[in-house]
Each structure stands twice: as C-alpha cells, then as structure tokens.
Design a protein around this motif. Structure first.
Motif, PDB file in Angstrom:
ATOM      1  N   ASN A 179       0.716  -1.638  -0.405  1.00 43.44           N
ATOM      2  CA  ASN A 179       0.496  -0.060   0.107  1.00 43.44           C
ATOM      3  C   ASN A 179       0.679   0.948   0.075  1.00 43.44           C
ATOM      4  O   ASN A 179       0.771   2.187  -0.898  1.00 43.44           O
ATOM      5  N   ASP A 180       1.779   1.552   1.118  1.00 45.31           N
ATOM      6  CA  ASP A 180       2.262   3.260   0.992  1.00 45.31           C
ATOM      7  C   ASP A 180       4.248   2.965   1.021  1.00 45.31           C
ATOM      8  O   ASP A 180       4.261   4.095   0.075  1.00 45.31           O
ATOM      9  N   SER A 181       4.359   1.720  -1.005  1.00 50.40           N
ATOM     10  CA  SER A 181       5.471   2.243  -0.967  1.00 50.40           C
ATOM     11  C   SER A 181       5.167   2.880  -2.468  1.00 50.40           C
ATOM     12  O   SER A 181       4.106   2.577  -2.965  1.00 50.40           O
ATOM     13  N   LYS A 182       6.204   3.217  -2.940  1.00 51.16           N
ATOM     14  CA  LYS A 182       5.880   4.213  -4.427  1.00 51.16           C
ATOM     15  C   LYS A 182       5.239   3.115  -5.109  1.00 51.16           C
ATOM     16  O   LYS A 182       5.217   3.383  -6.655  1.00 51.16           O
ATOM     17  N   ILE A 183       6.849   2.141  -5.020  1.00 54.03           N
ATOM     18  CA  ILE A 183       6.425   0.797  -5.971  1.00 54.03           C
ATOM     19  C   ILE A 183       5.701  -0.687  -5.834  1.00 54.03           C
ATOM     20  O   ILE A 183       6.177  -1.433  -5.776  1.00 54.03           O
ATOM     21  N   SER A 184       4.935  -0.221  -4.707  1.00 50.37           N
ATOM     22  CA  SER A 184       4.227  -1.258  -4.287  1.00 50.37           C
ATOM     23  C   SER A 184       3.541  -2.191  -5.133  1.00 50.37           C
ATOM     24  O   SER A 184       3.146  -1.740  -6.060  1.00 50.37           O
ATOM     25  N   ILE A 185       3.375  -3.108  -4.595  1.00 54.12           N
ATOM     26  CA  ILE A 185       3.260  -4.553  -5.368  1.00 54.12           C
ATOM     27  C   ILE A 185       1.314  -5.147  -5.050  1.00 54.12           C
ATOM     28  O   ILE A 185       0.949  -4.978  -3.991  1.00 54.12           O
ATOM     29  N   SER A 186       1.258  -5.985  -5.594  1.00 50.33           N
ATOM     30  CA  SER A 186      -0.635  -6.177  -5.781  1.00 50.33           C
ATOM     31  C   SER A 186      -0.569  -7.672  -5.351  1.00 50.33           C
ATOM     32  O   SER A 186      -1.757  -8.520  -5.105  1.00 50.33           O
ATOM     33  N   LYS A 187       1.028  -8.519  -6.341  1.00 52.90           N
ATOM     34  CA  LYS A 187       0.879  -9.713  -4.501  1.00 52.90           C
ATOM     35  C   LYS A 187       2.055 -10.177  -4.678  1.00 52.90           C
ATOM     36  O   LYS A 187       3.776  -9.267  -5.241  1.00 52.90           O
ATOM     37  N   ILE A 188       2.228 -11.002  -3.697  1.00 50.93           N
ATOM     38  CA  ILE A 188       3.778 -11.310  -2.872  1.00 50.93           C
ATOM     39  C   ILE A 188       4.351 -11.843  -3.894  1.00 50.93           C
ATOM     40  O   ILE A 188       6.171 -11.269  -3.600  1.00 50.93           O
ATOM     41  N   GLU A 189       4.668 -11.795  -4.939  1.00 53.82           N
ATOM     42  CA  GLU A 189       5.422 -12.930  -5.522  1.00 53.82           C
ATOM     43  C   GLU A 189       5.966 -12.031  -6.747  1.00 53.82           C
ATOM     44  O   GLU A 189       7.687 -11.998  -7.218  1.00 53.82           O
ATOM     45  N   ASP A 190       6.042 -10.978  -6.369  1.00 51.85           N
ATOM     46  CA  ASP A 190       6.329  -9.764  -7.370  1.00 51.85           C
ATOM     47  C   ASP A 190       7.210  -8.967  -6.291  1.00 51.85           C
ATOM     48  O   ASP A 190       8.438  -8.083  -6.980  1.00 51.85           O
ATOM     49  N   LEU A 191       7.997  -9.508  -5.340  1.00 51.12           N
ATOM     50  CA  LEU A 191       8.314  -8.497  -4.355  1.00 51.12           C
ATOM     51  C   LEU A 191      10.184  -8.809  -4.754  1.00 51.12           C
ATOM     52  O   LEU A 191      10.559  -9.449  -5.534  1.00 51.12           O
ATOM     53  N   LYS A 192      10.683  -7.956  -4.831  1.00 48.94           N
ATOM     54  CA  LYS A 192      12.038  -7.532  -4.987  1.00 48.94           C
ATOM     55  C   LYS A 192      13.054  -7.444  -3.306  1.00 48.94           C
ATOM     56  O   LYS A 192      12.109  -6.525  -2.638  1.00 48.94           O
ATOM     57  N   PHE A 193      14.163  -7.224  -3.721  1.00 52.63           N
ATOM     58  CA  PHE A 193      15.089  -6.446  -2.541  1.00 52.63           C
ATOM     59  C   PHE A 193      15.083  -5.204  -2.838  1.00 52.63           C
ATOM     60  O   PHE A 193      14.687  -5.232  -1.298  1.00 52.63           O
ATOM     61  N   GLU A 194      14.981  -4.222  -3.459  1.00 57.97           N
ATOM     62  CA  GLU A 194      15.132  -3.197  -2.995  1.00 57.97           C
ATOM     63  C   GLU A 194      13.157  -3.004  -2.512  1.00 57.97           C
ATOM     64  O   GLU A 194      13.366  -1.925  -2.087  1.00 57.97           O
ATOM     65  N   LEU A 195      12.493  -3.630  -2.751  1.00 53.17           N
ATOM     66  CA  LEU A 195      11.831  -3.199  -2.004  1.00 53.17           C
ATOM     67  C   LEU A 195      11.891  -3.287  -0.534  1.00 53.17           C
ATOM     68  O   LEU A 195      11.195  -2.922   0.941  1.00 53.17           O
ATOM     69  N   ILE A 196      12.066  -4.474   0.096  1.00 51.88           N
ATOM     70  CA  ILE A 196      12.679  -5.062   0.929  1.00 51.88           C
ATOM     71  C   ILE A 196      13.567  -3.697   2.168  1.00 51.88           C
ATOM     72  O   ILE A 196      13.014  -2.864   2.992  1.00 51.88           O
ATOM     73  N   ASP A 197      14.649  -3.482   1.200  1.00 51.52           N
ATOM     74  CA  ASP A 197      15.569  -2.285   1.744  1.00 51.52           C
ATOM     75  C   ASP A 197      15.002  -1.263   1.902  1.00 51.52           C
ATOM     76  O   ASP A 197      15.148  -0.323   3.058  1.00 51.52           O
ATOM     77  N   GLU A 198      14.074  -0.872   1.253  1.00 61.18           N
ATOM     78  CA  GLU A 198      13.262   0.738   0.933  1.00 61.18           C
ATOM     79  C   GLU A 198      12.501   0.864   2.334  1.00 61.18           C
ATOM     80  O   GLU A 198      12.343   1.334   2.428  1.00 61.18           O
ATOM     81  N   PHE A 199      11.656  -0.494   2.367  1.00 57.17           N
ATOM     82  CA  PHE A 199      10.657  -0.450   4.098  1.00 57.17           C
ATOM     83  C   PHE A 199      11.844  -0.545   5.122  1.00 57.17           C
ATOM     84  O   PHE A 199      11.660   0.489   5.929  1.00 57.17           O
ATOM     85  N   LEU A 200      12.625  -1.115   4.972  1.00 56.38           N
ATOM     86  CA  LEU A 200      13.234  -0.925   6.232  1.00 56.38           C
ATOM     87  C   LEU A 200      14.489  -0.177   6.292  1.00 56.38           C
ATOM     88  O   LEU A 200      14.511   0.491   7.789  1.00 56.38           O
ATOM     89  N   ASN A 201      14.670   0.892   5.570  1.00 59.70           N
ATOM     90  CA  ASN A 201      15.850   2.008   5.608  1.00 59.70           C
ATOM     91  C   ASN A 201      14.382   3.229   5.718  1.00 59.70           C
ATOM     92  O   ASN A 201      15.126   4.097   7.054  1.00 59.70           O
ATOM     93  N   ASN A 202      13.267   3.558   5.394  1.00 59.16           N
ATOM     94  CA  ASN A 202      12.260   4.267   6.074  1.00 59.16           C
ATOM     95  C   ASN A 202      11.810   3.802   7.462  1.00 59.16           C
ATOM     96  O   ASN A 202      11.621   4.824   8.557  1.00 59.16           O
ATOM     97  N   TYR A 203      11.299   2.635   8.021  1.00 58.77           N
ATOM     98  CA  TYR A 203      11.820   2.254   8.624  1.00 58.77           C
ATOM     99  C   TYR A 203      12.137   2.777  10.204  1.00 58.77           C
ATOM    100  O   TYR A 203      12.367   2.911  10.714  1.00 58.77           O
ATOM    101  N   SER A 204      13.671   2.417   9.748  1.00 60.81           N
ATOM    102  CA  SER A 204      14.884   2.976  10.887  1.00 60.81           C
ATOM    103  C   SER A 204      15.224   4.295  10.622  1.00 60.81           C
ATOM    104  O   SER A 204      15.345   4.487  11.526  1.00 60.81           O
ATOM    105  N   LYS A 205      14.631   4.614  10.331  1.00 55.83           N
ATOM    106  CA  LYS A 205      14.612   6.920  10.163  1.00 55.83           C
ATOM    107  C   LYS A 205      13.550   6.964  10.643  1.00 55.83           C
ATOM    108  O   LYS A 205      13.621   8.066  10.736  1.00 55.83           O
ATOM    109  N   GLY A 206      12.833   6.260  11.104  1.00 57.09           N
ATOM    110  CA  GLY A 206      11.223   6.809  11.500  1.00 57.09           C
ATOM    111  C   GLY A 206      10.427   7.231  10.879  1.00 57.09           C
ATOM    112  O   GLY A 206       9.336   8.055  11.295  1.00 57.09           O
ATOM    113  N   LYS A 207      10.366   7.220   9.397  1.00 62.27           N
ATOM    114  CA  LYS A 207       9.542   8.060   8.616  1.00 62.27           C
ATOM    115  C   LYS A 207       8.457   6.731   8.410  1.00 62.27           C
ATOM    116  O   LYS A 207       7.191   8.325   8.414  1.00 62.27           O
TER     117      LYS A 207
END
Length: 433
Positions: A80-108
C-alpha cells in the motif's frame, strides 16, 4: 482523459484466538486480510519449519514483539504505502525490502515521530523479515514439491547462512548450527534510544523499590518479592495463585516450591493474565522461604482489607476492576513505581546518600525492570550456591520432576543465614492497609 484508478488497499492484521484446553489457555494465532474471512496462507509461517528455523513453540509475546509486529507492518507497506507497491507477494524485490527497512529505521513510518528507531529494534525487524521472506521462497504446496509462492525476483539461492557456535546457559552443551544472514543491511543510527535494563541491582535499589511499593502500590509488593527472592518472571507472577504455592508454612524453610507447570484461567472473561515461558516446578530457596511466607501472609491480609479475598480463581494479583491482573497492567504499574524510584533517588542524592549516588549512576543509563529483579536473585544466590546445576534449578531454567533438592556440600544453615541477611522486612509492612 483516462483516469488512473488506484487499487484497493490490502490491509493485513493478526488475531490471537484464546482456546481453553483442560483449564489452560493456549493461543491460536492467525493472519488475515481485511474483507476476507478465511485465514491467510501467510499464517503457516508461524508453525512451519524451514532451514532449521521454526516459531512453532514460541510464546505469544515472542511472536508478537519479535515477529508479527514487523511482518504485518512490512506487508501493509509493500502492498500500500511504497511508491513501487506490489499487488501480489510473488512480485516482491530486494529493493522494496530495503526501502521498507530504511524508512522504518529513519522513523519515517511513525506518524507521530520522525526520530530514528533504536538500532536493536531495527535489527529485530530485519531478522523477522529475513526469515519470513526466506519462508516465502522455500514454502511448498502440501504433499508436493511445487513452490506455494512462485517468487519472481527473489530465490532460495539468494540467501546466505553462517555457522555459529552456541552454548547452553550453563555451558554444558556446545554445538554448531547454521543461522540465516540478514536479507539486506538497512541504514541505522548509532544512537541507542532505549535505556537498557539494570542487570546488577544493588540491595539499596531493591529495598527502596519495596518501600515505594508499600507506600504507593501495595498490590505489587509481593510480586516484587517473588522477583527479587525467587527470580520469577512477570508471566509467572501474574499467573500466581494460592494453589500454586506448595509446602510453604511458618517456620518451615525447606521443600517449598511454586507449581508453574501450566497456564491457568484466573478470570471469568478467560483473558490470559500471563504466559509461562517454561512449564516448570520452581523450588523456593530455603534462605528466602520464611520471608516469602511472611510477605505472602501480609499480602493476603492486604487483599482482605481491600475486600478482594478470597478470589474465585485464587488469583493473588488483582487490578482496579477486581479482575486478575494481566502482564501489561503489571508492567504499567511497575513503570510508575520505577518513575517514583528515579525521583526518590535524585532527592536522596541531594542529601549526600552514598548508596543513592551509586544508584543514580546505574539508573542514568539503565532502567529497573521486573526482569532486573530476576538478575538480583541470581547475583544473590550465585555466591552461595556454587554448584551451577543448583543455580540453574533455583533460576527455573530447566524442568524439574521433583521439588527435592540436593546440596553440593557446605553448611546448609550457613547458606540459609546468608540469604536471610539479604532479606528486607521493613517494619512498616506490618501496618499495610
């Protein structure tokens, strides 16, 4: 002009369904997607074993605080919240995991704060998500070799393992095992926002805490005693009932124990009060038995004065609504005592109290928690019970079939006397109202 229609949000959440079985509460935890009544397949992650890793026998608190909280947040972000959000889990990429964890770490991702998240918390999130994604890549259809989730961009071969050597708590067993490496390395702050818990409380700190409890929250006093003089965890304390206390009598110091071999229902609404980390018989050290008996009698007298005794289920710790107290309520009230302790210590520092000066230094970097009292109990009996096996028994770190204990030599009376010298029995306890 063609309008872009944004797809509906895919909201994920979990529910912990309480199931009473033979008088004991167990949890059945399920992951759901909003708008759908069936349990989501992601739920299987909580019971599967993949790569030698499983959460099957983990406590509810471990699942909630170290896994589900992060995984649910991760799922809602990538859908839902990523600029490159996906519609199914099979489309998950490392970039999206990295984006989430970095934003989470920074308190965003925190709506009320933009401060960096504590480094250790980010490490927990990375650990949880790494194992969850690895499971997605490895999970197979029931009775088949086919993958349940046909991941397009992340494969099992993308993960690395490292070998680590582990030891038992008392050093008896050493073994080597494979541990999954973190899937990505997020940016973290060097700042540590969390005050670590005190692991070496002084006698003075424990005594001041007891005094403040008597004056401000007498319901917690016996719980503090159980932590400081028996090493019981909070989950065991809020599950404590008269029925669990065996062989504890006036002027009797040997053979008493706590029967913590099962979780019990202590409330009519079947809400769980606490969870036993290990189902176990916990012996009461002879050196503290008399004090625990006296504090128990005073606690029961206090309950009678408050019109809370006897309790229908035998519960010993009651909240303000007359129900057996749960873990969260106990921790919240303990925190209030801890805040009072901080203030009291600072006031005594101004009076030149040397013990207070030492305590203030300890509390400036660490906070006193219920688990700190478990450390206090260990540091108290460790010099007395030099046999590591005996120490393990009293700490409740392994299952004991019988409350019978065997000394490794030395004067039993001397050991008891050493412990009794540590016990704090303020006169004012006798006027507890």
């Amino acid at each position: 002009m063609i309008k872009c229609i944004k797809s509906e949000r895919k909201e994920f959440f979990y529910e912990a369904i309480k199931v009473p079985i033979n008088g004991e509460i167990t949890y059945h935890i399920c992951i759901f997607e909003s708008g759908k009544s069936e349990v989501h397949p992601f739920t299987e992650y909580l019971t599967d074993k993949v790569g030698g890793f499983t959460l099957k026998n983990s406590s509810f608190n471990t699942l909630k605080n170290f896994h589900l909280t992060f995984i649910i947040r991760f799922l809602n972000y990538i859908f839902n919240d990523s600029k490159i959000s996906i519609s199914k889990i099979e489309d998950l990429k490392f970039e999206l995991i990295d984006e989430f964890l970095n934003n989470y770490s920074k308190g965003k991702l925190s709506p009320n704060s933009n401060e960096w998240i504590d480094k250790k918390t980010v490490k927990r999130a990375t650990y949880a998500i790494s194992h969850f994604v690895y499971w997605l890549c490895c999970k197979k259809e029931s009775g088949s070799s086919r993958r349940k989730f046909k991941m397009k961009f992340i494969k099992e071969k993308d993960f690395d393992f490292k070998k680590v050597t582990t030891h038992s708590k008392e050093g008896y067993v050493t073994k080597e095992k494979k541990v999954l490496d973190d899937i990505v390395i997020p940016i973290t702050s060097s700042k540590n926002n969390i005050r670590e818990k005190v692991v070496a409380p002084t006698d003075y700190l424990v005594r001041r805490l007891i005094d403040l409890s008597i004056e401000n929250d007498p319901m917690l006093t016996f719980g503090i005693i159980l932590g400081a003089y028996s090493g019981l965890r909070v989950g065991y304390i809020v599950q404590m009932s008269e029925e669990r206390i065996k062989g504890l009598y006036k002027n009797k110091v040997e053979g008493a124990y706590f029967d913590c071999s099962s979780n019990e229902i202590l409330r009519s609404d079947i809400k769980i009060t606490g969870s036993m980390k290990i189902k176990i018989i916990v012996p009461i050290h002879p050196g503290f038995a008399e004090a625990i008996y006296n504090y128990l009698m005073l606690h029961i007298e206090y309950l009678k004065n408050q019109g809370l005794y006897p309790n229908k289920y035998g519960a010993l710790f009651i909240n303000n609504r007359g129900f057996a107290m749960d873990t969260q309520t106990y921790l919240r009230r303990f925190k209030k005592l801890n805040d009072l302790l901080d203030k009291a210590i600072k006031e005594e520092v101004l009076l030149g109290n040397k013990d207070a000066i030492q305590a203030e230094q300890i509390l400036s970097e660490n906070k006193l928690t219920p688990h700190s009292l478990r450390h206090y109990f260990k540091q108290t009996i460790k010099p007395i019970e030099k046999n590591r096996r005996m120490l393990q028994i009293y700490m409740g770190d392994t299952y004991i079939d019988s409350p019978e204990l065997y000394s490794d030599g030395g004067s039993v009376k001397e050991k008891i006397r050493e412990c009794q010298n540590k016990v704090y029995m303020p006169i004012k306890l006798n006027t507890l109202k």
